[in-house]
Design an enzyme around this catalytic site. Structure first.
Site, mmCIF file in Angstrom:
data_model
loop_
_atom_site.group_PDB
_atom_site.id
_atom_site.type_symbol
_atom_site.label_atom_id
_atom_site.label_comp_id
_atom_site.label_asym_id
_atom_site.label_seq_id
_atom_site.Cartn_x
_atom_site.Cartn_y
_atom_site.Cartn_z
ATOM 1 C CE LYS A 1 2.014 -6.593 5.699
ATOM 2 N NZ LYS A 1 1.541 -5.215 5.244
ATOM 3 N NE ARG B 1 -2.937 -0.352 3.259
ATOM 4 C CZ ARG B 1 -4.000 0.619 4.039
ATOM 5 N NH1 ARG B 1 -4.871 0.830 3.203
ATOM 6 N NH2 ARG B 1 -3.600 0.991 5.154
ATOM 7 N NE ARG C 1 1.574 0.768 12.329
ATOM 8 C CZ ARG C 1 1.051 0.591 10.952
ATOM 9 N NH1 ARG C 1 0.137 -0.164 10.805
ATOM 10 N NH2 ARG C 1 1.798 1.056 10.177
HETATM 11 P P1 ATP Z 1 -0.876 0.293 6.943
HETATM 12 O O1 ATP Z 1 -1.118 0.291 5.589
HETATM 13 O O2 ATP Z 1 -2.012 -0.049 7.788
HETATM 14 O O3 ATP Z 1 0.074 1.271 7.625
HETATM 15 P P2 ATP Z 1 1.400 -1.710 7.180
HETATM 16 O O4 ATP Z 1 2.371 -0.988 8.060
HETATM 17 O O5 ATP Z 1 1.158 -3.286 7.243
HETATM 18 O O6 ATP Z 1 -0.183 -1.318 7.165
HETATM 19 P P3 ATP Z 1 1.515 -1.746 4.086
HETATM 20 O O7 ATP Z 1 1.885 -0.666 3.099
HETATM 21 O O8 ATP Z 1 0.218 -2.578 4.131
HETATM 22 O O9 ATP Z 1 1.869 -1.404 5.614
HETATM 23 O O10 ATP Z 1 2.775 -2.873 4.133
HETATM 24 C C1 ATP Z 1 3.960 -2.554 3.856
HETATM 25 C C2 ATP Z 1 4.722 -2.793 4.838
HETATM 26 O O11 ATP Z 1 5.021 -4.728 4.821
HETATM 27 C C3 ATP Z 1 6.118 -2.392 5.015
HETATM 28 O O12 ATP Z 1 6.336 -2.038 6.475
HETATM 29 C C4 ATP Z 1 6.981 -3.448 4.658
HETATM 30 O O13 ATP Z 1 8.418 -3.361 5.247
HETATM 31 C C5 ATP Z 1 6.465 -4.726 5.195
HETATM 32 N N1 ATP Z 1 6.918 -5.842 4.331
HETATM 33 C C6 ATP Z 1 7.306 -5.568 2.908
HETATM 34 N N2 ATP Z 1 7.588 -6.953 2.592
HETATM 35 C C7 ATP Z 1 7.049 -7.988 3.444
HETATM 36 C C8 ATP Z 1 6.763 -9.479 3.499
HETATM 37 N N3 ATP Z 1 7.308 -9.899 2.449
HETATM 38 N N4 ATP Z 1 6.452 -9.565 4.776
HETATM 39 C C9 ATP Z 1 5.887 -8.881 5.745
HETATM 40 N N5 ATP Z 1 5.977 -7.597 5.601
HETATM 41 C C10 ATP Z 1 6.573 -7.067 4.539
HETATM 42 C C1 BTN Z 2 0.624 -4.524 1.851
HETATM 43 O O1 BTN Z 2 0.549 -5.196 2.615
HETATM 44 O O2 BTN Z 2 0.693 -3.487 1.724
HETATM 45 C C2 BTN Z 2 0.251 -5.344 0.474
HETATM 46 C C3 BTN Z 2 1.315 -6.275 -0.263
HETATM 47 C C4 BTN Z 2 0.660 -6.798 -1.438
HETATM 48 C C5 BTN Z 2 2.025 -7.582 -2.194
HETATM 49 C C6 BTN Z 2 1.398 -8.473 -3.441
HETATM 50 S S1 BTN Z 2 2.602 -9.517 -3.804
HETATM 51 C C7 BTN Z 2 1.555 -9.877 -5.257
HETATM 52 C C8 BTN Z 2 1.188 -8.566 -5.635
HETATM 53 N N1 BTN Z 2 1.978 -7.814 -6.608
HETATM 54 C C9 BTN Z 2 2.605 -6.710 -6.108
HETATM 55 O O3 BTN Z 2 3.377 -5.943 -6.749
HETATM 56 N N2 BTN Z 2 2.066 -6.548 -4.803
HETATM 57 C C10 BTN Z 2 0.991 -7.517 -4.423
#
Ligand code: ATP
Ligand code: BTN
Length: 322
Positions: free
Chosen positions: A182, A117, A316
């Site tokens: 996560k 996101r 959070r």
């Molecule tokens: P929100 O959007 O509510 O702030 P979030 O902190 O989970 O939630 P996202 O944008 O949904 O943010 O997800 C990106 C986050 O996930 C970043 O903190 C990133 O470091 C982490 N991330 C990236 N790759 C992975 C992975 N393979 N497994 C778990 N977390 C990951």
């Molecule tokens: C998040 O937690 O912010 C969402 C992560 C979504 C990752 C998936 S992996 C398959 C698809 N291709 C991408 O580039 N992103 C989504």
């Protein structure tokens, strides 16, 4: 040979987890030992833990089960494309929306530009996780998109339960958690709206057996291999996810959020727990009370029950520091 074909062929041999000599690999592919060594470096840059021992050759730290397009296609009705090395499966579908059938799926083993996101990076090493996207034409239009993204989370938890994997929870709006870490993330992206229907690409990244030394993730993360009692078959898991997702999306098109609210609240990671909602500079603190039929998050604050909805909100737990 096509780009990456040699690396993929080397991986195909190495995935048994045994030693294979550079000479043998070279003979198999009609290339020199030096060329094999160069390709192995490329494979390592995809996040694969390959090590070499003099006199023995190359070996993966752990055996690896690769995805198999034919097998997968035999298990699902959705048209499916497996592209082992890609920038982003979401981007791939977004670029082809005009020629795709609703329900089409793209899977990859490695993403060089996996995204989360708000433009955040999704760390996507080769062969150890799932990167899956599905194109969905939503007749209800954009009004239904928020609900749809929550339905996707419910479908994924239920697909895991079908495979005997319990204890996975949801964090509003789009994350799957295990023990407050996560495990998977969902990213729903839109490619315009033609007429009344919305064209959506639903992407899911789920960690299965990511090496513990993986770099670049800025918050605590979990892997399915730490949750499941037995080794998870990646092809079976992908197929179950695709089929369950398709069924849930079809249900959603017919009945809306009805029924999904309870299904979400059953597995809400924070239900009854103290949370913070972060909206830019503003923060709301209270007790999480799940979601409502619009897909909004409910929070009981000192002012009473409040509802919040929108893509710019981050939820959070009170203990989390990121
Ligand atoms: P929100 O959007 O509510 O702030 P979030 O902190 O989970 O939630 P996202 O944008 O949904 O943010 O997800 C990106 C986050 O996930 C970043 O903190 C990133 O470091 C982490 N991330 C990236 N790759 C992975 C992975 N393979 N497994 C778990 N977390 C990951
Ligand atoms: C998040 O937690 O912010 C969402 C992560 C979504 C990752 C998936 S992996 C398959 C698809 N291709 C991408 O580039 N992103 C989504």
């Amino acid at each position: 040979m096509k780009e990456h074909a040699i690396k993929l062929s080397i991986l195909n041999t190495l995935c048994d987890g045994h030693f294979h000599s550079g000479e043998g690999l070279g003979e198999q592919l009609g290339i020199s030992r030096a060329a094999v060594s160069k390709h192995v470096k490329g494979i390592q840059s995809w996040g694969v833990d390959v090590f070499s021992v003099q006199g023995k050759g190359y070996k993966l730290a752990e055996p690896m089960q690769l995805l198999n397009q034919e097998l997968l296609q035999s298990l699902v009705t959705a048209p499916l494309e497996l592209i082992p090395v890609i920038d982003s499966t979401n981007q791939h579908l977004l670029d082809r929306i005009n020629v795709l059938e609703s329900g089409s799926v793209c899977l990859a083993e490695y993403q060089s530009k996996g995204r989360g996101r708000r433009g955040r990076e999704w760390v996507s090493p080769f062969g150890c996780n799932l990167y899956l996207s599905m194109y969905w034409r939503l007749e209800a239009g954009m009004a239904g998109a928020m609900g749809l993204s929550l339905v996707v989370g419910v479908a994924i938890v239920e697909a895991l339960e079908k495979l005997g994997i319990a204890g996975i929870k949801l964090k509003w709006p789009n994350d799957l958690y295990h023990h407050d870490k996560k495990l998977a993330g969902i990213l729903v992206e839109m490619s315009g709206q033609a007429g009344s229907a919305a064209h959506l690409v639903i992407g899911m990244g789920m960690n299965l057996a990511m090496p513990s030394n993986t770099q670049g993730i800025t918050q605590p993360w979990a892997c399915l291999s730490d949750v499941a009692e037995q080794t998870v078959d990646r092809n079976q898991l992908a197929a179950t996810l695709i089929n369950t997702l398709q069924d849930a999306l079809t249900d959603y098109e017919m009945t809306g959020m009805q029924g999904f609210v309870e299904r979400w609240n059953r597995v809400d990671n924070y239900l009854g727990r103290e949370i913070r909602l972060i909206m830019g500079n503003r923060e709301v603190v209270g007790v999480s009370r799940g979601i409502n039929e619009q897909g909004a998050v409910l929070i009981e604050t000192s002012n009473g029950l409040e509802t919040y909805i929108g893509g710019e909100i981050s939820l959070r737990g009170m203990q989390s520091h990121f």
